[in-house]
Motif scaffolding. Structure first.
Motif, PDB file in Angstrom:
ATOM      1  N   ASP A   1      81.105  -3.092  66.085  1.00  0.00           N
ATOM      2  CA  ASP A   1      82.310  -3.783  66.532  1.00  0.00           C
ATOM      3  C   ASP A   1      82.908  -4.549  65.346  1.00  0.00           C
ATOM      4  O   ASP A   1      82.844  -5.765  65.278  1.00  0.00           O
TER       5      ASP A   1
ATOM      6  N   ASP B   1      77.087   5.047  72.321  1.00  0.00           N
ATOM      7  CA  ASP B   1      78.394   4.629  72.855  1.00  0.00           C
ATOM      8  C   ASP B   1      79.315   4.131  71.740  1.00  0.00           C
ATOM      9  O   ASP B   1      80.475   4.522  71.653  1.00  0.00           O
TER      10      ASP B   1
ATOM     11  N   CYS C   1      80.414   6.900  69.398  1.00  0.00           N
ATOM     12  CA  CYS C   1      81.388   7.744  70.064  1.00  0.00           C
ATOM     13  C   CYS C   1      82.770   7.092  70.018  1.00  0.00           C
ATOM     14  O   CYS C   1      83.765   7.728  69.683  1.00  0.00           O
ATOM     15  N   ARG C   2      82.820   5.804  70.298  1.00  0.00           N
ATOM     16  CA  ARG C   2      84.076   5.058  70.299  1.00  0.00           C
ATOM     17  C   ARG C   2      84.687   5.028  68.896  1.00  0.00           C
ATOM     18  O   ARG C   2      85.874   5.297  68.706  1.00  0.00           O
TER      19      ARG C   2
ATOM     20  N   GLY D   1      86.165   8.292  67.152  1.00  0.00           N
ATOM     21  CA  GLY D   1      87.438   8.783  67.670  1.00  0.00           C
ATOM     22  C   GLY D   1      88.580   8.720  66.676  1.00  0.00           C
ATOM     23  O   GLY D   1      89.411   9.616  66.623  1.00  0.00           O
TER      24      GLY D   1
END
Ligand SMILES: [Zn+2]
Length: 323
Positions: free
Chosen positions: A213, A269, A272-273, A276
């Motif tokens: 993040d 997760d 994957c995010r 993109g």
């Protein structure tokens, strides 16, 4: 059992423990049919108390203080990091004058590649004509640093990395938090255990969280990293290990982008995010740039600029699909 064995394999997979178990077995007076030392005979009791007269554990001086307790990959920083010639010469009596008990005498040299050149030459002389009851077990991750003449006198026994399920099973009963670190540390259970014990585990996980993040602002990301890393003396992470972590992360992003899979299972997760908006080319470029950064990591001239540079390259790679 050959008289000189060279155990090779990655850091932190248990080569040292394997060698000690083997030494205990060679010295045991009533070995079990399973192939293990009995753990109960006088020899085993001496061995367990760390003063078996027919056993020598040769390690760098710097590690002597913490012997017995030090995990692989965790080295104390006082005294020489090398194994020196006087340490090897001191073994001559042990090797050539008879043992205390009737049985075998065993030497473990760990890590053998810590022997400097004179020490290697000295051990070579001993290896040339060892008495039949003496066993040498040399342990080395970087075994190519050993003289070819030493290597040729040893039977090489490469130890494999444990599978991730084996490594997890071993850690499950000892150190649950270390399990999360396994994929970052090459699946080496002892490295993961050592990192989590020293407090570095939480730093690793903090860095992972910031990679998952990262926000949009490279300066803020760099500042976050600088606070996370802390001075090494306080259980912080060396800059080099940090760069390696970012590199592994970027590698897994590229892997995910190209092949739809990842080695960081728990982070799927986030990967994957992030994948993109990234392009495989941009990620691979970033990976190569990090490779160069790694060589500067031990002495960055300006730490702040160093982290900002990495943050900028990382965020650029994440957005590379749009450019
Ligand atoms: Zn025994």
């Amino acid at each position: 059992m050959p008289h000189a064995l060279l155990l090779t394999g990655s850091e932190g997979i248990g080569k040292g423990r394997f060698a000690l178990a083997m030494a205990a077995r060679l010295l045991c007076e009533a070995p079990l049919s399973s192939g293990d030392a009995c753990g109960e005979c006088p020899s085993c009791r001496w061995f367990a108390s760390g003063n078996h007269p027919d056993f020598r554990h040769v390690i760098p001086e710097a590690d002597v203080d913490s012997e017995g307790a030090f995990p692989e990959g965790e080295r104390k920083k006082s005294g020489s990091q090398q194994i020196l010639i006087n340490q090897i010469r001191a073994l001559e009596d042990f090797v050539f004058v008879g043992g205390h008990r009737s049985g075998a005498r065993v030497l473990v040299v760990e890590p053998a590649d810590a022997m400097n050149q004179p020490a290697q030459n000295a051990i070579l002389k001993i290896l040339e004509e060892p008495p039949s009851s003496v066993y040498f077990i040399l342990i080395s991750t970087h075994w190519r640093r050993l003289l070819p003449t030493i290597r040729s006198r040893c039977r090489k026994l490469p130890l494999p990395r444990p599978s991730s399920s084996e490594a997890q099973a071993w850690l499950r009963t000892r150190d649950e938090t270390a399990i999360k670190l396994l994929p970052l540390l090459g699946n080496a259970p002892l490295l993961a255990h050592a990192a989590s014990e020293s407090g570095r585990g939480s730093v690793y996980l903090g860095v992972l969280a910031s990679l998952a993040d990262p926000g949009r602002d490279p300066l803020a990301l760099a500042a976050r990293w600088q606070t996370q890393l802390q001075p090494k003396s306080e259980g912080g992470l060396p800059v080099q290990a940090f760069v390696e972590t970012v590199q592994k992360w970027v590698f897994n992003l590229a892997l995910f982008k190209l092949a739809g899979r990842t080695r960081l299972g728990s982070e799927t997760d986030a990967l994957c995010r992030l994948a993109g908006h990234a392009s495989a080319g941009g990620l691979l470029r970033c990976y190569n740039e990090l490779m160069k950064a790694r060589s500067l990591a031990s002495h960055p001239l300006n730490p702040q600029l160093f982290f900002e540079d990495i943050a900028e390259r990382y965020l650029r790679a994440l957005a590379s699909e749009r450019t």
